[in-house]
Structures are given as C-alpha cells and as structure tokens.
Motif scaffolding. Structure first.
Motif, PDB file in Angstrom:
ATOM      1  N   ARG A   1       0.846  -1.192   0.000  1.00  0.00           N
ATOM      2  CA  ARG A   1       0.000   0.000   0.000  1.00  0.00           C
ATOM      3  C   ARG A   1       0.885   1.248   0.000  1.00  0.00           C
ATOM      4  O   ARG A   1       1.945   1.266   0.644  1.00  0.00           O
ATOM      5  N   ASN A   2       0.450   2.280  -0.696  1.00  0.00           N
ATOM      6  CA  ASN A   2       1.213   3.533  -0.699  1.00  0.00           C
ATOM      7  C   ASN A   2       1.273   4.097   0.723  1.00  0.00           C
ATOM      8  O   ASN A   2       0.252   4.431   1.302  1.00  0.00           O
ATOM      9  N   GLU A   3       2.489   4.204   1.253  1.00  0.00           N
ATOM     10  CA  GLU A   3       2.630   4.733   2.620  1.00  0.00           C
ATOM     11  C   GLU A   3       2.708   6.247   2.639  1.00  0.00           C
ATOM     12  O   GLU A   3       2.629   6.868   3.689  1.00  0.00           O
TER      13      GLU A   3
ATOM     14  N   THR B   1       4.914   9.884   1.674  1.00  0.00           N
ATOM     15  CA  THR B   1       6.264  10.364   1.987  1.00  0.00           C
ATOM     16  C   THR B   1       6.111  11.721   2.653  1.00  0.00           C
ATOM     17  O   THR B   1       5.032  12.327   2.595  1.00  0.00           O
TER      18      THR B   1
ATOM     19  N   ARG C   1      -3.074  13.564   4.895  1.00  0.00           N
ATOM     20  CA  ARG C   1      -2.383  12.654   5.827  1.00  0.00           C
ATOM     21  C   ARG C   1      -3.319  12.304   7.001  1.00  0.00           C
ATOM     22  O   ARG C   1      -3.439  11.138   7.395  1.00  0.00           O
TER      23      ARG C   1
ATOM     24  N   ARG D   1      -6.073  10.038   5.839  1.00  0.00           N
ATOM     25  CA  ARG D   1      -5.563   8.664   5.633  1.00  0.00           C
ATOM     26  C   ARG D   1      -5.455   7.954   6.993  1.00  0.00           C
ATOM     27  O   ARG D   1      -5.813   6.772   7.118  1.00  0.00           O
TER      28      ARG D   1
ATOM     29  N   GLY E   1      -0.258   9.878   1.103  1.00  0.00           N
ATOM     30  CA  GLY E   1      -0.676   8.495   1.329  1.00  0.00           C
ATOM     31  C   GLY E   1      -1.973   8.077   0.663  1.00  0.00           C
ATOM     32  O   GLY E   1      -2.550   7.040   1.033  1.00  0.00           O
TER      33      GLY E   1
ATOM     34  N   ASP F   1      -4.420   6.192  -1.632  1.00  0.00           N
ATOM     35  CA  ASP F   1      -4.346   4.908  -2.348  1.00  0.00           C
ATOM     36  C   ASP F   1      -4.766   5.089  -3.801  1.00  0.00           C
ATOM     37  O   ASP F   1      -4.304   4.352  -4.670  1.00  0.00           O
TER      38      ASP F   1
END
Ligand SMILES: O=C[C@H](O)COP(=O)(O)O
Length: 336
Positions: A25-27, A29, A194, A197, A231, A233
């Motif tokens: 999963r896209n964390e 940055t 963020r 998410r 983050g 998805d």
C-alpha cells in the motif's frame, strides 16, 4: 491502431483474503515540494495526446466484449443523490452483485462471478449498502469529508470518515480543500490528506481533487503529487458535481503524476476518473489511456476504477448487441 485484448481473470479464490498482498500500500512520503515545483504542463500538447486515444486507438471488435466485461469489474457503481433511499441503494447493490442477465453471462461464456468493482454511496447509506452486499465480496465505498464541497471543519471531516469506516465502508472517497491548491499551500494539503488517511485506518483512501475547480493542469499535477505523498491509495478526478468533471486531458496529467510518483517512490497508486462517464465508448477510452500510460496493472480493480452512476446501462446494451446482433428497447437495460 488497435489495442490488444485484456485478460479477464475469474473470481478470486475463496481464501484470497488470507493470501499475502503482493502490492504494498502507498505509505506516502514527507512533503517534497521540489518533486513538482518546477513542473510545467502544456495544455495543447495534453489535449492533442488525449485526442489520439479516441481517434488513433480503437479496441478491435472481437476483443470489445472482453474489454466491456472488464469495464464492469472496474465500475464504482454510484448513487450520490439527495433523494437516495435505502431501497434505491439496495437495488443498486443487487445490480452490483449481478450486473448482467443470466442469458448474457452464459452467451459470453463467463465462468466466474461477475460483479462491479464497488458500490459508492453517501455515509448515511453505508449500513444499507453493507447489508445488501453481504457475502458478495463487493466493497462499499463511501464519500466523506463534507462531499462534495469539503467545506466543513476538519474535526467533522475526520469524524465522518471514522463513522463510514465503523459502519463497514472499505473505501473512502475524500474531497480535498480546493483553496489549499489555489493558494499553493502544499503543506496544508499534505497535512489534511495525511490526517484523513490516518482516520481511514485499513480502509483505502481515494483523494478527489475536483479538477474542474483547480484552474490549471499544472495545479492538477501538483495536487496529484501532494495527495500521493500524503498516502492516497487512489487519486480521483471529480465529485460528479463540478461544472467540468472527468476529462481525458486531466486524466492524462494525473496518470503522468502516478508514473512520476512511482519512479520516485516505488509505490503504485490507483486512478479513478468520475463524473459524466456514461457510455461504453467512454469506458474504453479511459481503459486505453490507462493501458498506454501506466500498463495493464491499471486495468485491474486494485488500481483503476470508473466512478459512474449511469454507465452500466450502456455497457449492458452494447454487450447484448454483441451477443444478439441487435439492440433492445432502453427500458430493458439497467438504469445505473
Ligand atoms: O463519484 C462518482 C460520481 O459522482 C459519479 O458521477 P456521475 O453521476 O456523473 O456518473
């Protein structure tokens, strides 16, 4: 030039949930403004490139049925109307479970359980959708964060996300604060997405950029990058309520942002055009764009959805024509 056939995969094995998820999963940055600050987008070049998708590229006739069946699997079947009722949501969920008539399924030789990608509703309709989809494997997506304008206090936006997740939504379609983009306040946009998410927990977050409100393709590119860094998805074009909703040039820019983000971080982020996608021809155009810009992984529901309230009916009609050689009366087809 013709596009190649899509491989239609069947139903996932019953124990699929127990299998390890191979795509991380896209964390997200930290915010890297330098990744996009110098980006320039040439509007006429984007428009020319997008135009080639519908003119130069076509899906060969013998492969069209397979592409349209795949399109059904990619639909976030949506109802987002002020007069939605539990009964309407239940009917929509029945279509999501069984999008085509048995005779068409048999004639097409589909040996797997065909469903749409998800059902997308307002938060108050999540419990009804969850009940109606129980056991089907079709996830419920909920819009949230003061959809469509997103102009409610942050505290309430996060509370709305948590409510929808607690009621069983597996996917949350959030709207961003457009003024953060118009003010170029990337820190505020990053912080906002963020926090959303984090409120989603295990539910996947689709960030609606409302591109029709963002005034330039450059802003679309920048907002896409920041949402992914925060983050998201999926990044999603529109709510369906802006004056201009999903367009191919905007989608091209967002697909390029997904490509750039992948090159920078290794994370694959999904894409969802939404708003005004009504015909089988539209669906094929967006699928072709995905295949050409991002590759066949973006023809899987995990990375691509078509947000639409009125697309399934035309796909049904075209598939019936494919099978029988004629069109039947409109009232025989799904309204959705
Ligand atoms: O998120 C999905 C959109 O609201 C659907 O828009 P639409 O009703 O124009 O298909």
């Amino acid at each position: 030039m013709a596009a190649e056939p899509v491989q239609i995969r069947g139903a996932a094995p019953a124990d699929a949930a127990a299998l390890p998820n191979v795509r991380p999963r896209n964390e997200g940055t930290p915010l890297h403004v330098e990744w996009f600050d110098a980006a320039r987008v040439n509007l006429s070049a984007a428009e020319r490139r997008a135009a080639t998708i519908t003119t130069r590229r076509t899906v060969k006739k013998e492969w069209q049925a397979a592409w349209l069946v795949r399109a059904i699997q990619l639909i976030d079947l949506t109802t987002l109307a002020g007069d939605d009722t539990e009964e309407r949501v239940a009917r929509l969920c029945a279509k999501a479970r069984k999008p085509l008539r048995d005779d068409l399924v048999a004639a097409l030789g589909l040996d797997f359980s065909l469903t749409t990608g998800a059902v997308c509703v307002y938060p108050a309709m999540v419990p009804a959708a969850v009940r109606a989809l129980e056991g089907s494997g079709v996830p419920v997506a909920s819009v949230a964060t003061g959809f469509p304008a997103g102009l409610i206090p942050t505290r309430l936006k996060l509370e709305e996300i948590r409510y929808a997740v607690e009621e069983g939504a597996a996917e949350i379609d959030i709207v961003i604060t457009r003024s953060h983009v118009l003010d170029q306040n990337w820190r505020a946009l990053h912080d906002e997405v963020r926090a959303m998410r984090a409120a989603c927990g295990d539910a996947h977050l689709k960030a609606i950029l409302a591109t029709g409100d963002l005034r330039s393709l450059r802003n679309v590119y920048k907002a896409s990058m920041v949402a992914m860094m925060a983050g998201a998805d999926f990044i999603k074009t529109s709510t369906g309520k802006e004056d201009v909703n999903a367009t191919l040039p905007v989608s091209l820019v967002m697909a390029r942002a997904i490509r750039d983000y992948r090159a920078l971080t290794g994370f694959d982020v999904g894409f969802k055009p939404a708003g005004g996608i009504r015909t089988a021809k539209d669906a094929l155009a967006w699928m072709t764009l995905m295949k050409e810009e991002l590759g066949t992984d973006w023809l899987e529901p995990e990375l691509f959805r078509l947000g639409a309230s009125a697309l399934l009916g035309d796909i049904d009609r075209q598939l019936e024509h494919f099978v029988t050689g004629r069109y039947s009366a409109d009232n025989r087809h799904a309204v959705a």
